[in-house]
Design a protein around this motif. Structure first.
Motif, PDB file in Angstrom:
ATOM      1  N   PRO A 107      34.342  -5.016   2.238  1.00  0.00           N
ATOM      2  CA  PRO A 107      33.709  -6.016   1.356  1.00  0.00           C
ATOM      3  C   PRO A 107      32.190  -6.048   1.539  1.00  0.00           C
ATOM      4  CG  PRO A 107      35.580  -6.946   2.563  1.00  0.00           C
ATOM      5  CD  PRO A 107      35.315  -5.600   3.164  1.00  0.00           C
ATOM      6  N   ASP A 108      31.708  -5.880   2.798  1.00  0.00           N
ATOM      7  CA  ASP A 108      30.254  -5.895   3.021  1.00  0.00           C
ATOM      8  C   ASP A 108      29.905  -4.707   3.915  1.00  0.00           C
ATOM      9  OD1 ASP A 108      27.643  -6.269   3.574  1.00  0.00           O
ATOM     10  OD2 ASP A 108      27.888  -8.170   4.663  1.00  0.00           O
ATOM     11  N   LYS A 109      29.369  -3.671   3.313  1.00  0.00           N
ATOM     12  CA  LYS A 109      29.167  -2.438   4.095  1.00  0.00           C
ATOM     13  C   LYS A 109      28.101  -2.597   5.183  1.00  0.00           C
ATOM     14  CE  LYS A 109      25.791  -0.289   1.111  1.00  0.00           C
ATOM     15  NZ  LYS A 109      25.619   0.234  -0.199  1.00  0.00           N
ATOM     16  N   TRP A 110      27.166  -3.591   4.975  1.00  0.00           N
ATOM     17  CA  TRP A 110      26.105  -3.778   5.981  1.00  0.00           C
ATOM     18  C   TRP A 110      26.694  -4.286   7.295  1.00  0.00           C
ATOM     19  CZ3 TRP A 110      22.206  -1.179   4.349  1.00  0.00           C
ATOM     20  CH2 TRP A 110      21.968  -1.080   2.982  1.00  0.00           C
ATOM     21  N   ALA A 111      27.895  -4.875   7.208  1.00  0.00           N
ATOM     22  CA  ALA A 111      28.525  -5.387   8.425  1.00  0.00           C
ATOM     23  C   ALA A 111      29.455  -4.350   9.052  1.00  0.00           C
ATOM     24  CB  ALA A 111      29.319  -6.666   8.093  1.00  0.00           C
ATOM     25  N   GLY A 123      21.935   3.201  -1.456  1.00  0.00           N
ATOM     26  CA  GLY A 123      22.817   2.229  -0.794  1.00  0.00           C
ATOM     27  C   GLY A 123      22.322   0.792  -0.861  1.00  0.00           C
ATOM     28  N   GLU A 124      20.997   0.614  -0.942  1.00  0.00           N
ATOM     29  CA  GLU A 124      20.449  -0.757  -0.931  1.00  0.00           C
ATOM     30  C   GLU A 124      20.876  -1.573  -2.150  1.00  0.00           C
ATOM     31  OE1 GLU A 124      18.839   2.041  -1.062  1.00  0.00           O
ATOM     32  OE2 GLU A 124      17.119   2.012  -2.419  1.00  0.00           O
ATOM     33  N   HIS A 125      21.362  -0.882  -3.214  1.00  0.00           N
ATOM     34  CA  HIS A 125      21.733  -1.612  -4.435  1.00  0.00           C
ATOM     35  C   HIS A 125      23.191  -2.065  -4.430  1.00  0.00           C
ATOM     36  CE1 HIS A 125      17.934  -0.412  -6.029  1.00  0.00           C
ATOM     37  NE2 HIS A 125      18.218   0.869  -5.908  1.00  0.00           N
ATOM     38  N   PHE A 126      23.975  -1.696  -3.430  1.00  0.00           N
ATOM     39  CA  PHE A 126      25.415  -1.971  -3.472  1.00  0.00           C
ATOM     40  C   PHE A 126      25.874  -2.677  -2.201  1.00  0.00           C
ATOM     41  CE2 PHE A 126      24.370   1.988  -5.662  1.00  0.00           C
ATOM     42  CZ  PHE A 126      24.557   1.552  -6.962  1.00  0.00           C
ATOM     43  N   THR A 127      26.978  -3.445  -2.369  1.00  0.00           N
ATOM     44  CA  THR A 127      27.444  -4.229  -1.221  1.00  0.00           C
ATOM     45  C   THR A 127      28.865  -3.836  -0.805  1.00  0.00           C
ATOM     46  OG1 THR A 127      26.135  -6.016  -2.123  1.00  0.00           O
ATOM     47  CG2 THR A 127      27.632  -6.577  -0.324  1.00  0.00           C
ATOM     48  N   SER A 128      29.839  -4.011  -1.752  1.00  0.00           N
ATOM     49  CA  SER A 128      31.234  -3.721  -1.391  1.00  0.00           C
ATOM     50  C   SER A 128      31.561  -2.279  -1.721  1.00  0.00           C
ATOM     51  CB  SER A 128      32.187  -4.624  -2.178  1.00  0.00           C
ATOM     52  OG  SER A 128      31.975  -5.957  -1.807  1.00  0.00           O
ATOM     53  N   LEU A 129      32.523  -1.740  -0.962  1.00  0.00           N
ATOM     54  CA  LEU A 129      32.951  -0.380  -1.313  1.00  0.00           C
ATOM     55  C   LEU A 129      34.381  -0.121  -0.894  1.00  0.00           C
ATOM     56  CD1 LEU A 129      33.056   2.343   0.794  1.00  0.00           C
ATOM     57  CD2 LEU A 129      30.782   1.497   1.262  1.00  0.00           C
ATOM     58  N   VAL A 130      35.006   0.773  -1.655  1.00  0.00           N
ATOM     59  CA  VAL A 130      36.340   1.259  -1.299  1.00  0.00           C
ATOM     60  C   VAL A 130      36.237   2.777  -1.247  1.00  0.00           C
ATOM     61  CG1 VAL A 130      38.704   1.626  -2.139  1.00  0.00           C
ATOM     62  CG2 VAL A 130      37.671  -0.642  -2.281  1.00  0.00           C
ATOM     63  N   HIS A 148      31.654   1.951  -5.339  1.00  0.00           N
ATOM     64  CA  HIS A 148      30.773   0.857  -4.872  1.00  0.00           C
ATOM     65  C   HIS A 148      30.604  -0.232  -5.945  1.00  0.00           C
ATOM     66  CE1 HIS A 148      28.844   3.192  -1.463  1.00  0.00           C
ATOM     67  NE2 HIS A 148      29.509   4.117  -2.125  1.00  0.00           N
ATOM     68  N   TRP A 149      30.442  -1.477  -5.456  1.00  0.00           N
ATOM     69  CA  TRP A 149      30.110  -2.600  -6.352  1.00  0.00           C
ATOM     70  C   TRP A 149      28.749  -3.153  -5.955  1.00  0.00           C
ATOM     71  CZ3 TRP A 149      34.945  -1.316  -4.941  1.00  0.00           C
ATOM     72  CH2 TRP A 149      35.957  -1.343  -5.920  1.00  0.00           C
ATOM     73  N   ARG A 150      28.018  -3.550  -6.979  1.00  0.00           N
ATOM     74  CA  ARG A 150      26.693  -4.109  -6.710  1.00  0.00           C
ATOM     75  C   ARG A 150      26.811  -5.362  -5.826  1.00  0.00           C
ATOM     76  NH1 ARG A 150      22.422  -2.526  -9.091  1.00  0.00           N
ATOM     77  NH2 ARG A 150      23.668  -1.428 -10.633  1.00  0.00           N
ATOM     78  N   ASP A 151      27.708  -6.303  -6.259  1.00  0.00           N
ATOM     79  CA  ASP A 151      27.838  -7.556  -5.516  1.00  0.00           C
ATOM     80  C   ASP A 151      29.063  -7.506  -4.623  1.00  0.00           C
ATOM     81  OD1 ASP A 151      25.640  -8.640  -6.914  1.00  0.00           O
ATOM     82  OD2 ASP A 151      26.970  -8.840  -8.663  1.00  0.00           O
ATOM     83  N   GLU A 152      29.149  -8.492  -3.782  1.00  0.00           N
ATOM     84  CA  GLU A 152      30.300  -8.507  -2.881  1.00  0.00           C
ATOM     85  C   GLU A 152      31.568  -8.873  -3.647  1.00  0.00           C
ATOM     86  OE1 GLU A 152      29.669 -10.477   0.802  1.00  0.00           O
ATOM     87  OE2 GLU A 152      31.814 -10.511   1.277  1.00  0.00           O
ATOM     88  N   VAL A 153      32.625  -8.083  -3.448  1.00  0.00           N
ATOM     89  CA  VAL A 153      33.932  -8.380  -4.044  1.00  0.00           C
ATOM     90  C   VAL A 153      34.860  -8.686  -2.879  1.00  0.00           C
ATOM     91  CG1 VAL A 153      35.803  -7.488  -5.485  1.00  0.00           C
ATOM     92  CG2 VAL A 153      33.458  -6.704  -5.880  1.00  0.00           C
ATOM     93  N   ARG A 154      35.483  -9.908  -2.916  1.00  0.00           N
ATOM     94  CA  ARG A 154      36.249 -10.305  -1.735  1.00  0.00           C
ATOM     95  C   ARG A 154      37.644  -9.683  -1.709  1.00  0.00           C
ATOM     96  NH1 ARG A 154      33.575 -13.701   1.336  1.00  0.00           N
ATOM     97  NH2 ARG A 154      31.825 -14.783   0.404  1.00  0.00           N
ATOM     98  N   GLU A 155      38.323  -9.733  -2.879  1.00  0.00           N
ATOM     99  CA  GLU A 155      39.709  -9.234  -2.914  1.00  0.00           C
ATOM    100  C   GLU A 155      39.695  -7.785  -3.387  1.00  0.00           C
ATOM    101  OE1 GLU A 155      42.441 -10.941  -1.971  1.00  0.00           O
ATOM    102  OE2 GLU A 155      41.055 -12.515  -1.293  1.00  0.00           O
ATOM    103  N   LEU A 156      39.637  -6.861  -2.464  1.00  0.00           N
ATOM    104  CA  LEU A 156      39.486  -5.469  -2.889  1.00  0.00           C
ATOM    105  C   LEU A 156      40.789  -4.670  -2.863  1.00  0.00           C
ATOM    106  CD1 LEU A 156      36.120  -4.339  -1.272  1.00  0.00           C
ATOM    107  CD2 LEU A 156      36.675  -4.361  -3.698  1.00  0.00           C
ATOM    108  N   ASP A 157      41.860  -5.299  -2.348  1.00  0.00           N
ATOM    109  CA  ASP A 157      43.068  -4.499  -2.126  1.00  0.00           C
ATOM    110  C   ASP A 157      43.668  -3.948  -3.408  1.00  0.00           C
ATOM    111  OD1 ASP A 157      42.937  -4.483   0.545  1.00  0.00           O
ATOM    112  OD2 ASP A 157      44.056  -6.364   0.807  1.00  0.00           O
TER     113      ASP A 157
END
Ligand SMILES: Nc1ncnc2c1ncn2[C@@H]1O[C@H](COP(=O)(O)OP(=O)(O)OP(=O)(O)O)[C@@H](O)[C@H]1O
Ligand SMILES: [Mg+2]
Length: 400
Positions: A107-111, A123-130, A148-157
């Motif tokens: 959900p948050d690749k920076w973490a 990478g700086e433009h995107f937050t969530s990734l699968v 990748h998604w620009r904003d954070e997506v919580r339910e990614l499953d």
């Protein structure tokens, strides 16, 4: 079933199912078309982004032997860096997926400690990734899909499920395209290697010709000159013996001159393939060679080194007619048949038993070796009293 009932059933298909059907239809289209690796990858990236409403998708191919991933497809604007981004196996999230064969839902690749920043991939433009592996059940990963998604997506499953399903669909098409591309690359590599070998052989031959010209030819010339002086002073048996020696020296000089003159090479460079064969055919004073050539466009489809190798094979075959066939006539035919060059050298001389050629002979062996380097085939048909036919087939470059 009644028509309006069919329409009713169709309308009942809910929105999600219809999206899934559209996705599978596009995936199926990808499977049936014969595509290159970059076409499969870029279309896969576009389908993946659309299917889950993501911002971008990257497709990496995995090369386990070299331990690296290569970006082979991406949605715009990142399609411009395709082929230029490489990662080590285990490097970054895509590298981790390639190595473990497991998917990564982030959900948050920076973490995420596995994440590695690559400036070209923005990478700086995107937050969530699968990130999902492209692999057949129980087999090694051939590729990785990174969405990748620009904003954070919580339910990614759910998105991960969809991407993985798409990946399972596509792995075969990608494998197929990669295999074809690798085969084409190794074929091209082999061809380059063969051309290099032919070039090296020609270089050696040239060196020998120069040595013969500067060394043996000069010595023969000096010997013949001094012999001439002796002959005028000699008489009787000695004079006869000296005349015989002079004839031997002349034969040797002619032979050396023939090798040094090399009719094939110079004419090939100056006038092309057909003229090189013509000049070769006229290079044997004791042999009348009937020519039948239909090779006008062959020069364009056969590199100079390869043309010269064909001329060398003909030269070796005609040398054999002169040395062994005991005839004064031969035929040299060459023609293009579809994407092949077919060459035949025939004589109606004494012939020989092809199976029992004495060891240590170089002519036939070098003809076979050259034909192999050209990716072609050579056949020698002969029988005692029945003449000899040497038939060569060489593949030409495909007409584009
Ligand atoms: N056109 C031909 N007619 C009759 N015999 C032939 C012909 N071509 C080849 N031969 C036979 O096959 C043998 C092998 O030929 P090959 O060219 O390999 O060697 P070579 O001519 O004897 O020696 P070199 O190494 O100088 O070529 C010859 O010695 C000869 O007996
Ligand atoms: Mg020979």
């Amino acid at each position: 079933m009644h028509a309006d009932r069919v329409a009713h059933v169709f309308l009942e298909v809910d929105e999600a199912n219809r999206a899934a059907i559209a996705l599978y239809r596009r995936l199926a289209e990808l499977l049936v078309a014969p595509l290159t690796v970059s076409e499969v990858a870029s279309r896969t990236a576009a389908v993946a982004v659309e299917a889950v409403g993501a911002s971008v998708c990257f497709v990496h191919a995995v090369d386990h032997e070299r331990g690296r991933l290569t970006l082979i497809g991406a949605t715009p604007p990142f399609d411009s860096v395709v082929g230029r981004i490489q990662l080590g196996l285990g490097d970054g999230i895509a590298g981790w997926v390639a190595q473990t064969g497991q998917r990564a839902v982030v959900p948050d690749k920076w973490a995420d400690p596995r994440y590695r920043y690559i400036p070209e991939l923005g990478g700086e433009h995107f937050t969530s990734l699968v990130s999902v592996p492209l692999a057949r059940e129980g087999e090694r990963t051939v590729g990785v899909l990174n969405v990748h998604w620009r904003d954070e997506v919580r339910e990614l499953d759910r998105q991960a499920e969809v991407i993985e399903a798409a990946g399972r669909f596509l792995v075969g098409a990608l494998e197929h395209a990669l295999l074809i591309e690798r085969l084409a690359a190794s074929e091209a590599e082999l061809e380059r290697f063969a051309t290099e070998l032919i070039r090296a052989q020609e270089f050696e031959r040239r060196k020998i010709q120069l040595d013969l010209h500067d060394g043996v030819a000069q010595s023969l010339h000096a010997a013949s000159y001094r012999l001439e002086g002796l002959r005028h002073r000699a008489s009787g048996d000695l004079a006869e013996e000296l005349a015989a020696i002079r004839t031997l020296i002349r034969t040797a000089t002619d032979e050396v001159n023939r090798i040094v003159r090399d009719p094939g090479r110079q004419v090939l460079e100056d006038f092309g393939f057909a003229d090189a064969l013509r000049s070769l055919a006229h290079a044997y004073p004791s042999l009348e060679v009937h020519l039948d050539l239909d090779v006008d466009d062959v020069g364009l489809l056969l590199e100079p080194e390869r043309s010269l190798a064909v001329v060398r094979i003909c030269q070796e075959a005609l040398n054999n007619v002169v040395s062994h066939a005991q005839v004064s006539k031969a035929e040299l035919r060459a023609r293009r048949v579809a994407d092949m060059l077919v060459v035949a050298v025939r004589d109606r001389g004494v012939g020989f038993d092809v199976e029992t050629v004495a060891p240590g002979r170089l002519g036939l062996a070098s003809m076979r070796e050259r034909a192999k380097l050209l990716g072609g085939t050579i056949e020698v048909f002969s029988r005692e009293g029945g003449g000899t036919l040497v038939r060569l087939e060489v593949p030409l470059a495909r007409v584009r």
